[in-house]
Design a protein around this motif. Structure first.
Motif, mmCIF file in Angstrom:
data_model
loop_
_atom_site.group_PDB
_atom_site.id
_atom_site.type_symbol
_atom_site.label_atom_id
_atom_site.label_comp_id
_atom_site.label_asym_id
_atom_site.label_seq_id
_atom_site.Cartn_x
_atom_site.Cartn_y
_atom_site.Cartn_z
ATOM 1 N N ASP A 51 1.044 -8.553 -7.213
ATOM 2 C CA ASP A 51 1.063 -8.788 -8.668
ATOM 3 C C ASP A 51 -0.303 -9.197 -9.210
ATOM 4 O O ASP A 51 -0.373 -9.896 -10.212
ATOM 5 N N GLN A 52 -1.363 -8.797 -8.515
ATOM 6 C CA GLN A 52 -2.703 -9.141 -8.989
ATOM 7 C C GLN A 52 -3.516 -7.860 -9.199
ATOM 8 O O GLN A 52 -4.178 -7.362 -8.290
ATOM 9 N N PRO A 53 -3.449 -7.313 -10.429
ATOM 10 C CA PRO A 53 -4.121 -6.046 -10.705
ATOM 11 C C PRO A 53 -5.614 -6.109 -10.370
ATOM 12 O O PRO A 53 -6.284 -7.081 -10.697
ATOM 13 N N GLY A 54 -6.099 -5.056 -9.713
ATOM 14 C CA GLY A 54 -7.511 -5.002 -9.317
ATOM 15 C C GLY A 54 -7.772 -5.655 -7.974
ATOM 16 O O GLY A 54 -8.851 -5.507 -7.400
ATOM 17 N N LEU A 55 -6.779 -6.371 -7.436
ATOM 18 C CA LEU A 55 -6.964 -7.055 -6.142
ATOM 19 C C LEU A 55 -5.906 -6.609 -5.141
ATOM 20 O O LEU A 55 -6.223 -5.981 -4.136
ATOM 21 N N GLY A 56 -4.657 -6.949 -5.441
ATOM 22 C CA GLY A 56 -3.540 -6.488 -4.626
ATOM 23 C C GLY A 56 -2.411 -6.223 -5.594
ATOM 24 O O GLY A 56 -1.910 -7.147 -6.247
ATOM 25 N N TYR A 57 -2.035 -4.949 -5.714
ATOM 26 C CA TYR A 57 -1.098 -4.598 -6.770
ATOM 27 C C TYR A 57 -0.179 -3.474 -6.310
ATOM 28 O O TYR A 57 -0.641 -2.467 -5.772
ATOM 29 N N GLN A 58 1.125 -3.682 -6.510
ATOM 30 C CA GLN A 58 2.085 -2.634 -6.178
ATOM 31 C C GLN A 58 2.373 -1.832 -7.433
ATOM 32 O O GLN A 58 2.875 -2.361 -8.419
ATOM 33 N N ASP A 59 2.025 -0.543 -7.353
ATOM 34 C CA ASP A 59 2.185 0.350 -8.492
ATOM 35 C C ASP A 59 3.101 1.474 -8.020
ATOM 36 O O ASP A 59 2.629 2.464 -7.458
ATOM 37 N N GLY A 60 4.401 1.290 -8.180
ATOM 38 C CA GLY A 60 5.360 2.240 -7.598
ATOM 39 C C GLY A 60 5.248 2.180 -6.086
ATOM 40 O O GLY A 60 5.382 1.114 -5.493
ATOM 41 N N SER A 61 4.925 3.335 -5.482
ATOM 42 C CA SER A 61 4.776 3.350 -4.028
ATOM 43 C C SER A 61 3.315 3.219 -3.607
ATOM 44 O O SER A 61 2.983 3.332 -2.441
ATOM 45 N N GLU A 62 2.446 2.998 -4.585
ATOM 46 C CA GLU A 62 1.008 2.866 -4.296
ATOM 47 C C GLU A 62 0.604 1.396 -4.264
ATOM 48 O O GLU A 62 1.154 0.576 -5.000
ATOM 49 N N TYR A 63 -0.376 1.129 -3.434
ATOM 50 C CA TYR A 63 -0.922 -0.230 -3.374
ATOM 51 C C TYR A 63 -2.399 -0.142 -3.710
ATOM 52 O O TYR A 63 -3.147 0.579 -3.053
ATOM 53 N N THR A 64 -2.792 -0.819 -4.772
ATOM 54 C CA THR A 64 -4.164 -0.683 -5.263
ATOM 55 C C THR A 64 -4.866 -2.033 -5.305
ATOM 56 O O THR A 64 -4.226 -3.084 -5.190
ATOM 57 N N GLY A 65 -6.189 -1.967 -5.493
ATOM 58 C CA GLY A 65 -6.973 -3.177 -5.669
ATOM 59 C C GLY A 65 -8.001 -3.376 -4.565
ATOM 60 O O GLY A 65 -7.932 -2.751 -3.507
ATOM 61 N N PHE A 66 -8.940 -4.241 -4.852
ATOM 62 C CA PHE A 66 -10.047 -4.506 -3.931
ATOM 63 C C PHE A 66 -9.553 -4.993 -2.562
ATOM 64 O O PHE A 66 -10.013 -4.519 -1.519
#
Ligand code: GLU
Length: 284
Positions: A51-66
């Motif tokens: 739940d931390q956009p740009g760091l660790g973020y679950q976006d559907g089935s994708e995991y994004t962030g630094f």
């Protein structure tokens, strides 16, 4: 048939022995439940924030962030491709326990290296240095730093260094509200339930740039700590050196810079250039 079976079993046993002797290929350390296998089916469980956009973020089935980009890079160097990574949510308050019980093999979750935490877990890194800051309503003018918090309601997250620092150093007159995650704190802020949210500047910048919060909140921009983001490991791990080598390589080959830039784009955040990129500490 029988012979063939025995042969295969012997080969498997020999392979296991060889791997153990070389210390290679083993997903070892920390009582994790990594499933071995000469079939390449090994996975690695990596704890991140969801739940931390740009760091660790679950976006559907994708995991994004630094954090996820550094984790992918490090995992690759350890011999795990992206499809061998199992992403596990690691909220601030649960990180030590998750490492101690083998629920995860490593944690990349804006996880500050501290002496207190080192009594329970080990760290590789640091791979980034942030600073604790404040998030306030866009039109707020009276909170410019931690000394302006007297009589204010402040939200932070249970089990974080952010909440702990407020209790240790600024407790007097501050009403601290604790939530499980920073996104919940920002919701409390935009709803007018608290006057400010506190945690690391890079986390606040990512949340402030979300569509739902844009124009409603702002990062104060007066950091008052140094948060050294480490890779959390079980204390009995044998991976720290390899992870540090991977982090150093990521910094040297430009992938670190690219990950910082792409994940902070549009947030107005720039890392403290006096502290970043950091040099990794010696492994214990
Ligand atoms: N870096 C701080 C910590 O490790 C705050 C961010 C977080 O809670 O993940 O506690």
């Amino acid at each position: 048939m029988r012979t063939r079976h025995a042969g295969a079993a012997t080969l498997a046993a020999l392979t296991a022995l060889t791997l153990a002797a070389c210390g290679g290929g083993e997903v070892g350390g920390g009582g994790g439940e990594e499933t071995g296998g000469a079939d390449g089916g090994e996975t690695i469980k990596i704890g991140i924030k969801f739940d931390q956009p740009g760091l660790g973020y679950q976006d559907g089935s994708e995991y994004t962030g630094f954090d996820t980009d550094v984790a992918r890079y490090v995992a690759e160097k350890l011999g795990f491709s992206e499809d061998q990574i199992e992403w596990v949510e690691a909220p601030s308050a649960n990180r030590e326990t998750m490492l101690q019980t083998g629920q995860v093999d490593m944690i990349f979750a804006t996880y500050s290296i501290t002496d207190e935490r080192k009594e329970q877990v080990a760290f590789a890194g640091p791979y980034f240095i942030a600073g604790q800051d404040l998030l306030v309503a866009e039109d707020n003018t009276d909170i410019t730093g931690p000394d302006d918090l007297e009589g204010k309601n402040l939200c932070s997250v249970t089990g974080s260094t952010s909440a702990q620092r407020i209790k240790d150093e600024y407790a007097e007159g501050v009403q601290l509200v604790e939530r499980p995650g920073y996104a919940e704190c920002v919701t409390a802020l935009t709803a007018g339930q608290v006057d400010a949210v506190t945690t690391d500047d890079i986390i606040l910048a990512g949340l402030a740039a979300q569509d739902a919060n844009k124009g409603k909140v702002k990062v104060v921009g007066n950091p008052f700590s140094e948060e050294n983001y480490g890779v959390g490991l079980p204390q009995d791990n044998d991976r720290c050196e390899d992870i540090n080598a991977a982090i150093t390589s990521m910094i040297e080959d430009g992938a670190w810079e690219e990950a910082v830039t792409s994940n902070t784009e549009g947030t107005g955040y720039t890392p403290n250039a006096d502290l970043n990129p950091p040099t990794t500490d010696a492994c214990a």
